[in-house]
Design an enzyme around this catalytic site. Sequence first.
Site, PDB file in Angstrom:
ATOM      1  N   GLU A 356      38.324  24.836  36.615  1.00  0.00           N
ATOM      2  CA  GLU A 356      39.523  25.323  36.944  1.00  0.00           C
ATOM      3  C   GLU A 356      40.590  25.165  35.727  1.00  0.00           C
ATOM      4  O   GLU A 356      41.706  25.982  35.497  1.00  0.00           O
ATOM      5  CB  GLU A 356      39.997  24.741  38.283  1.00  0.00           C
ATOM      6  CG  GLU A 356      39.404  25.215  39.609  1.00  0.00           C
ATOM      7  CD  GLU A 356      38.073  24.336  39.881  1.00  0.00           C
ATOM      8  OE1 GLU A 356      37.436  24.792  40.938  1.00  0.00           O
ATOM      9  OE2 GLU A 356      37.963  23.398  39.004  1.00  0.00           O
ATOM     10  N   ARG A 463      41.675  33.564  54.479  1.00  0.00           N
ATOM     11  CA  ARG A 463      40.258  33.904  54.698  1.00  0.00           C
ATOM     12  C   ARG A 463      40.124  34.839  55.610  1.00  0.00           C
ATOM     13  O   ARG A 463      39.334  35.700  55.572  1.00  0.00           O
ATOM     14  CB  ARG A 463      39.583  32.443  54.717  1.00  0.00           C
ATOM     15  CG  ARG A 463      37.958  33.006  55.039  1.00  0.00           C
ATOM     16  CD  ARG A 463      37.133  31.421  55.317  1.00  0.00           C
ATOM     17  NE  ARG A 463      35.828  31.377  55.400  1.00  0.00           N
ATOM     18  CZ  ARG A 463      35.142  30.391  55.388  1.00  0.00           C
ATOM     19  NH1 ARG A 463      35.732  29.005  55.842  1.00  0.00           N
ATOM     20  NH2 ARG A 463      33.979  30.576  55.353  1.00  0.00           N
TER      21      ARG A 463
END
Length: 615
Positions: A356, A463
């Site tokens: 990341e 989600r």
Amino acid sequence: MNTAELVDLGQQLRVDSVRASAAAGSGHPTSSMSAADLMAVLLANHLRYDFDRPEHPGNDRFVLSKGHASPLLYSAFKAAGPIDDAELLTFRELGSRLEGHPTPQRLPWVETATGSLGQGLPIGVGIALAGKRLDHADYRVWVLCGDSEMAEGSIWEAAEAAGYEHLDNLTVILDVNRLGQRGPTRHGHDLDAYARRFRAFDWHTVEIDGHDVDAIDRAYGEAISTKGQPTAIIARTLKGKGAKESEDREGLHGKPLKNPDEAIEELGGVRDVRVRVHEPPSARSLHAVGNGSLELPRWDKGEEVATRDAYGQALAALGTARGDVVALDGEVGDSTRSEFFAKEHPDRYFECYIAEQQMIATAVGVARRGWLPYASTFAAFLSRAYDFVRMASVSGSGINLNGSHAGVAIGQDGPSQMGLEDLAMMRAVHGSTVLYPSDANQAAKLVAEMADLVGIRYLRTSRGASPVLYGPDEEFPVGGSKVLRSSAGDRLTIVAAGVTLHEALAAADSLEREGIPVRVIDLYSVKPVDRATLRQAAEDTGCLLTVEDHHEEGGIGDAVLEAFLDGRPVPRLVRLAVRAMPGSASPAEQLHAAGIDAESIAASARLLVEEAVVP
């Protein structure tokens, strides 16, 4: 320049580094002195750069990863001509362009803000990737690193990425001066310790005496001629080189020399050598061309759609309309839905794998080259890269970030996967924009709006699927909100966004049936926040109840509170948030356990209304 001229230029860079730090009464002259010969040879014989046109598409790019050695960079700028001696001696003064650590906000010849060690090489990788895959240009990227920052994990994320991508347009110059801030570095002058590590990531390596200008010159030429691999030039140097007071001595890091005049005399005195830097080759920027017409995906009210799905589809559509849009992901594109962009625009998609820090650094690098990056991962995992986000803001970089799978609503995966700190993190970044859509049409519109904003832009997506609340033609200006339930008799106001907005609406319907009308505000723009609407709601209803799938600190509740910190009376404010450490459970069970589902919201509202009418 010939050997003697290069030696003289190196000495000038040392002298000017000492002078600038002495004038400031602070700084890092010894870290600058060790790398002076490395800089002199690069500046005079190998760098191709037009200082009058810093955005020239053919310019090589230089990144000073060891940003504390800024006196060396500024001394090089003086030798090349864009600053003069008088400005050099304003180093670290109030209002000076010559800051303690360089930033592109002040100087157009600086590629990125450095000073938080371990960032220069990752961002250099991003710039080099842009050169290879986006610009299709032959500029080179040169990164000067210190040996202390080789302990940073981000360096090795960058090393692996560069080797994997065969970035033969990238050269790292490692200044191995043996001494860190408090004493010797981990490997001292063991050059092979560094070379083995770089070779393990498929780099070409060259080990040299960093004060032998001819050896440096040959090494740079070797780097330029090496194909298929990035090159690491590992140079043995001495910190504080050239002055008896400072050479290879501990305890002098970050301090001006006590006897600068003596050191300057030892170094041969003040000089005014001027360098004619090689001109860049002719080049032009070739951004991919879109069709210019943005056709965002559309959904009908009542459809069940996850905002992460809307993000991916909208990003792909934006990539079709705009040829400058680039997408990056941390190996979760099938979850964040950035894979939709990858399938339609593979030439502008970067798979950064589970690295990341390197993902954000790549975004910063490609943004520096004029591209518009959207970087995506789970909201929780952006915490790994937060320092890169913070420093991107210092650079004035324009990057878009997407954090998916936010909050306890993701369900059974448990707390390691739940972004519960992300709103607080991103709100704290200077000049940032933080958005949290509640339905698919809203998410799609906000993805498009982010493209024209400045600074760091963060979009939080969910989600699970949720009902579409808004029509496809609804507009969602940044800094605004939407009032979804309202009446003249509202007893309180519920403020929510994302998952909890749907819970708030269900709670409002339940309360309405009980004769308790409440106002509901969709706070999709968390920063900047819609102060006017919140203040009107406080005036009308007297009480605000915020509900968020986030920890209590730093999220929606604090954003709402800050709308009233201007000296006016603060309304009654109650906050529902995730206060306990969640475990594994279904999404509905998670929301209920956290006290942020419709039932909990309605119960809190009833209590507040009862208390409000008690004499």
